[in-house]
Motif scaffolding. Structure first.
Motif, mmCIF file in Angstrom:
data_model
loop_
_atom_site.group_PDB
_atom_site.id
_atom_site.type_symbol
_atom_site.label_atom_id
_atom_site.label_comp_id
_atom_site.label_asym_id
_atom_site.label_seq_id
_atom_site.Cartn_x
_atom_site.Cartn_y
_atom_site.Cartn_z
ATOM 1 N N MET A 135 0.847 -1.194 0.000
ATOM 2 C CA MET A 135 0.000 0.000 0.000
ATOM 3 C C MET A 135 0.885 1.247 0.000
ATOM 4 S SD MET A 135 -3.018 1.035 -0.336
ATOM 5 C CE MET A 135 -4.222 -0.207 0.109
ATOM 6 N N GLN A 163 -3.183 0.191 6.292
ATOM 7 C CA GLN A 163 -2.354 0.999 7.206
ATOM 8 C C GLN A 163 -3.194 1.505 8.382
ATOM 9 O OE1 GLN A 163 -1.991 3.343 3.827
ATOM 10 N NE2 GLN A 163 0.179 2.979 3.447
ATOM 11 N N ARG A 184 -2.059 -7.678 4.803
ATOM 12 C CA ARG A 184 -0.943 -7.380 5.712
ATOM 13 C C ARG A 184 -1.314 -6.090 6.439
ATOM 14 N NH1 ARG A 184 3.721 -5.273 2.463
ATOM 15 N NH2 ARG A 184 4.352 -7.415 2.058
ATOM 16 N N LYS A 187 1.518 -0.104 10.242
ATOM 17 C CA LYS A 187 1.127 1.199 10.812
ATOM 18 C C LYS A 187 1.003 2.255 9.711
ATOM 19 C CE LYS A 187 3.113 0.373 15.364
ATOM 20 N NZ LYS A 187 3.989 0.864 16.431
ATOM 21 N N GLY A 188 1.866 2.187 8.695
ATOM 22 C CA GLY A 188 1.840 3.178 7.603
ATOM 23 C C GLY A 188 3.104 4.008 7.622
ATOM 24 N N ALA A 189 3.688 4.224 6.434
ATOM 25 C CA ALA A 189 5.027 4.808 6.357
ATOM 26 C C ALA A 189 5.089 6.148 5.629
ATOM 27 C CB ALA A 189 5.955 3.809 5.667
ATOM 28 N N LYS A 201 0.739 8.538 17.600
ATOM 29 C CA LYS A 201 1.228 7.151 17.608
ATOM 30 C C LYS A 201 0.316 6.239 18.438
ATOM 31 C CE LYS A 201 5.164 4.393 19.225
ATOM 32 N NZ LYS A 201 4.856 3.189 18.456
ATOM 33 N N THR A 226 5.045 -5.817 11.932
ATOM 34 C CA THR A 226 5.501 -4.794 12.865
ATOM 35 C C THR A 226 6.772 -5.267 13.573
ATOM 36 O OG1 THR A 226 4.895 -3.391 14.754
ATOM 37 C CG2 THR A 226 4.056 -5.644 14.808
ATOM 38 N N HIS A 227 7.557 -4.279 14.065
ATOM 39 C CA HIS A 227 8.708 -4.609 14.921
ATOM 40 C C HIS A 227 8.421 -4.145 16.337
ATOM 41 C CE1 HIS A 227 9.840 -3.294 10.854
ATOM 42 N NE2 HIS A 227 10.434 -4.464 10.821
ATOM 43 N N ARG A 289 12.697 4.201 6.038
ATOM 44 C CA ARG A 289 13.296 3.429 7.139
ATOM 45 C C ARG A 289 14.042 4.351 8.103
ATOM 46 N NH1 ARG A 289 10.520 0.674 4.297
ATOM 47 N NH2 ARG A 289 9.112 1.522 5.843
ATOM 48 N N GLU A 292 11.574 6.173 10.381
ATOM 49 C CA GLU A 292 10.910 5.372 11.407
ATOM 50 C C GLU A 292 11.680 5.354 12.710
ATOM 51 O OE1 GLU A 292 8.876 2.467 8.227
ATOM 52 O OE2 GLU A 292 10.701 1.811 9.222
ATOM 53 N N ARG A 293 12.985 5.579 12.607
ATOM 54 C CA ARG A 293 13.775 5.495 13.831
ATOM 55 C C ARG A 293 14.845 6.565 13.799
ATOM 56 N NH1 ARG A 293 17.664 1.546 16.235
ATOM 57 N NH2 ARG A 293 17.160 1.602 18.453
ATOM 58 N N ASN A 296 18.538 5.989 13.707
ATOM 59 C CA ASN A 296 19.251 5.660 12.465
ATOM 60 C C ASN A 296 19.904 6.909 11.901
ATOM 61 O OD1 ASN A 296 18.359 3.021 12.544
ATOM 62 N ND2 ASN A 296 16.549 3.421 11.291
HETATM 63 C C1 LIG Z 1 6.852 -6.561 6.205
HETATM 64 C C2 LIG Z 1 6.472 -5.118 6.190
HETATM 65 C C3 LIG Z 1 5.860 -4.591 5.067
HETATM 66 C C4 LIG Z 1 5.465 -3.249 5.041
HETATM 67 N N1 LIG Z 1 4.735 -2.767 3.980
HETATM 68 C C5 LIG Z 1 4.245 -1.506 4.028
HETATM 69 C C6 LIG Z 1 3.363 -1.024 3.034
HETATM 70 O O1 LIG Z 1 2.995 -1.722 2.078
HETATM 71 N N2 LIG Z 1 2.918 0.258 3.147
HETATM 72 C C7 LIG Z 1 3.275 1.071 4.195
HETATM 73 O O2 LIG Z 1 2.812 2.216 4.269
HETATM 74 N N3 LIG Z 1 4.133 0.631 5.137
HETATM 75 C C8 LIG Z 1 4.622 -0.624 5.083
HETATM 76 N N4 LIG Z 1 5.464 -1.059 6.086
HETATM 77 C C9 LIG Z 1 6.061 -0.096 7.036
HETATM 78 C C10 LIG Z 1 5.161 0.169 8.227
HETATM 79 O O3 LIG Z 1 4.063 0.954 7.835
HETATM 80 C C11 LIG Z 1 5.930 0.913 9.336
HETATM 81 O O4 LIG Z 1 6.363 2.152 8.860
HETATM 82 C C12 LIG Z 1 7.120 0.155 9.878
HETATM 83 O O5 LIG Z 1 6.845 -1.212 10.014
HETATM 84 C C13 LIG Z 1 7.538 0.692 11.270
HETATM 85 O O6 LIG Z 1 6.511 0.519 12.174
HETATM 86 P P1 LIG Z 1 6.506 -0.553 13.360
HETATM 87 O O7 LIG Z 1 5.215 -1.300 13.253
HETATM 88 O O8 LIG Z 1 7.707 -1.412 13.309
HETATM 89 O O9 LIG Z 1 6.396 0.310 14.663
HETATM 90 P P2 LIG Z 1 7.236 1.555 15.200
HETATM 91 O O10 LIG Z 1 6.437 2.079 16.352
HETATM 92 O O11 LIG Z 1 7.596 2.491 14.097
HETATM 93 O O12 LIG Z 1 8.561 0.876 15.718
HETATM 94 C C14 LIG Z 1 8.588 -0.023 16.816
HETATM 95 C C15 LIG Z 1 10.032 -0.383 17.109
HETATM 96 O O13 LIG Z 1 10.556 -1.151 16.010
HETATM 97 C C16 LIG Z 1 11.895 -0.803 15.711
HETATM 98 N N5 LIG Z 1 11.962 -0.192 14.366
HETATM 99 C C17 LIG Z 1 10.916 0.194 13.590
HETATM 100 N N6 LIG Z 1 11.346 0.688 12.418
HETATM 101 C C18 LIG Z 1 12.696 0.640 12.449
HETATM 102 C C19 LIG Z 1 13.721 1.014 11.543
HETATM 103 N N7 LIG Z 1 13.438 1.539 10.347
HETATM 104 N N8 LIG Z 1 15.016 0.825 11.911
HETATM 105 C C20 LIG Z 1 15.326 0.267 13.121
HETATM 106 N N9 LIG Z 1 14.385 -0.106 14.026
HETATM 107 C C21 LIG Z 1 13.091 0.071 13.702
HETATM 108 C C22 LIG Z 1 12.318 0.166 16.781
HETATM 109 O O14 LIG Z 1 12.860 -0.570 17.847
HETATM 110 C C23 LIG Z 1 10.991 0.804 17.202
HETATM 111 O O15 LIG Z 1 11.050 1.332 18.488
HETATM 112 C C24 LIG Z 1 5.808 -2.403 6.145
HETATM 113 C C25 LIG Z 1 6.425 -2.944 7.280
HETATM 114 C C26 LIG Z 1 6.740 -4.285 7.324
HETATM 115 C C27 LIG Z 1 7.365 -4.830 8.565
#
Ligand SMILES: Cc1cc2nc3c(=O)[nH]c(=O)nc-3n(C[C@H](O)[C@H](O)[C@H](O)COP(=O)(O)OP(=O)(O)OC[C@H]3O[C@@H](n4cnc5c(N)ncnc54)[C@H](O)[C@@H]3O)c2cc1C
Length: 307
Positions: A135, A163, A184, A187-189, A201, A226-227, A289, A292-293, A296
């Motif tokens: 997305m 998202q 899938r 949260k949204g990027a 958040k 998610t992470h 990326r 998000e953090r 980095n």
């Molecule tokens: C498999 C997958 C596919 C995705 N596909 C899409 C998509 O199609 N469209 C879309 O809009 N978004 C997509 N995303 C990105 C998503 O929207 C988030 O921006 C991203 O996953 C960070 O959010 P979070 O859920 O990890 O939580 P957050 O609250 O952002 O992070 C939680 C914790 O995870 C760790 N973390 C998160 N991001 C990072 C980073 N970049 N570097 C290091 N540590 C980090 C940190 O420890 C942080 O405190 C995808 C993510 C994943 C995992």
């Protein structure tokens, strides 16, 4: 979206910043952390390494917002090559592909983009490969969902991403459950207008948990991407309390992020998939990326000052 994150995304979108990042060797190490390489061969090596660890993979050929027909054609030709490479891999059952509709030409001609997408699906169906449509920014949400609804009638090997930062996503969750397509949840990027989002958040996290629970209870093999350890812990308890079997869903994480958590979830018996991006159009993915953090970003600034 946090202020820091918005600043990083806005700054990164400036052309001189992009030129600096692309040219400077200082960024190469960080780029390598998130991106498997420039070529499909490099991506397949990473995919097979991840599969050897017992995890699943989704391959992503980087690129988006394509405005030229020949570029969209090349991207779709690459998608088809990825499908061939997956079919030839000893780990073929563990690997699928993620694509972007703007890379198929959505901004050029929507019906031509749909034909391109259908061709990829047709080839992927031949080897039982699943094709996930990532997305993109909110301008594309409705168009992506309606295209999936149309195409799903002919191809069941596809699904998309929702998202949790968008207000509309609970309704979209219901739409996708009704359709039977795999979702899938993320949260949204992207940088989105406040009027379209659920708020800060906390609100995004709350809606994330709500969507994940609905999908795990009623959806078709959802991917919980998610992470965020707090969210993962909360959902693991909920899954246990509600008797949801581990086979009914998978966790997903990005290449280069929280490998420890990927392995520990796998060791606990969950399905875990790693999203592996490759290709030389890495800049927009890379900046999302970084945003998000902010840590980095500090890493890079420290390297610049040390010079
Ligand atoms: C498999 C997958 C596919 C995705 N596909 C899409 C998509 O199609 N469209 C879309 O809009 N978004 C997509 N995303 C990105 C998503 O929207 C988030 O921006 C991203 O996953 C960070 O959010 P979070 O859920 O990890 O939580 P957050 O609250 O952002 O992070 C939680 C914790 O995870 C760790 N973390 C998160 N991001 C990072 C980073 N970049 N570097 C290091 N540590 C980090 C940190 O420890 C942080 O405190 C995808 C993510 C994943 C995992």
């Amino acid at each position: 979206m946090s202020f820091g994150r918005a600043i990083i995304l806005k700054t990164a979108a400036l052309k001189p910043v992009e030129r600096l990042v692309r040219r400077s060797f200082l960024f190469r190490g960080v780029v390598k952390r998130f991106i498997a390489g420039d070529t499909l061969a490099e991506a397949m090596i990473s995919a097979e390494e991840v599969a050897e660890r017992g995890l699943k993979v989704s391959l992503d050929f980087l690129g988006e917002s394509t405005t030229k027909r020949d570029e969209a054609e090349q991207a779709c030709a690459m998608y088809r090559q990825i499908v061939e490479a997956i079919a030839a891999s000893p780990h073929r059952d563990a690997i699928n592909i993620s694509i972007k509709l703007t890379q198929c030409g959505l901004d050029i001609d929507p019906s031509w983009a749909e034909d391109n997408y259908r061709q990829v699906l047709w080839q992927a169906a031949g080897s039982n490969t699943f094709v996930r449509v990532d997305m993109e920014a909110s301008d594309y949400t409705e168009r992506t969902i309606t295209m999936i609804e149309r195409v799903f009638a002919d191809f069941k090997n596809t699904g998309t991403v929702l998202q949790s930062y968008l207000k509309r996503s609970l309704d979209d969750t219901r739409r996708m459950i009704k359709l039977g397509a795999r979702v899938r949840v993320v949260k949204g990027a992207y940088l989105e207008p406040e009027s379209l989002t659920v708020g800060d958040k906390e609100a995004t996290d709350r809606q994330y948990i709500e969507m994940a629970k609905i999908l795990m209870a009623e959806g078709n093999y959802p991917a919980i991407a998610t992470h965020d350890e707090k969210i993962i812990l909360a959902l693991k308890s909920w899954v246990n309390e509600n008797g949801i079997e581990k086979e009914r869903f998978e966790w997903q994480m990005l290449y280069g992020i929280r490998r420890d958590l990927q392995d520990s979830l796998h060791a606990e018996g969950y399905n875990v998939r790693v999203y592996i991006p490759f290709g030389d159009s890495w800049y927009p993915y890379f900046t999302r990326r970084l945003a998000e953090r902010p840590a980095n970003m500090w890493f890079i600034l420290k390297a610049l000052f040390r010079k």
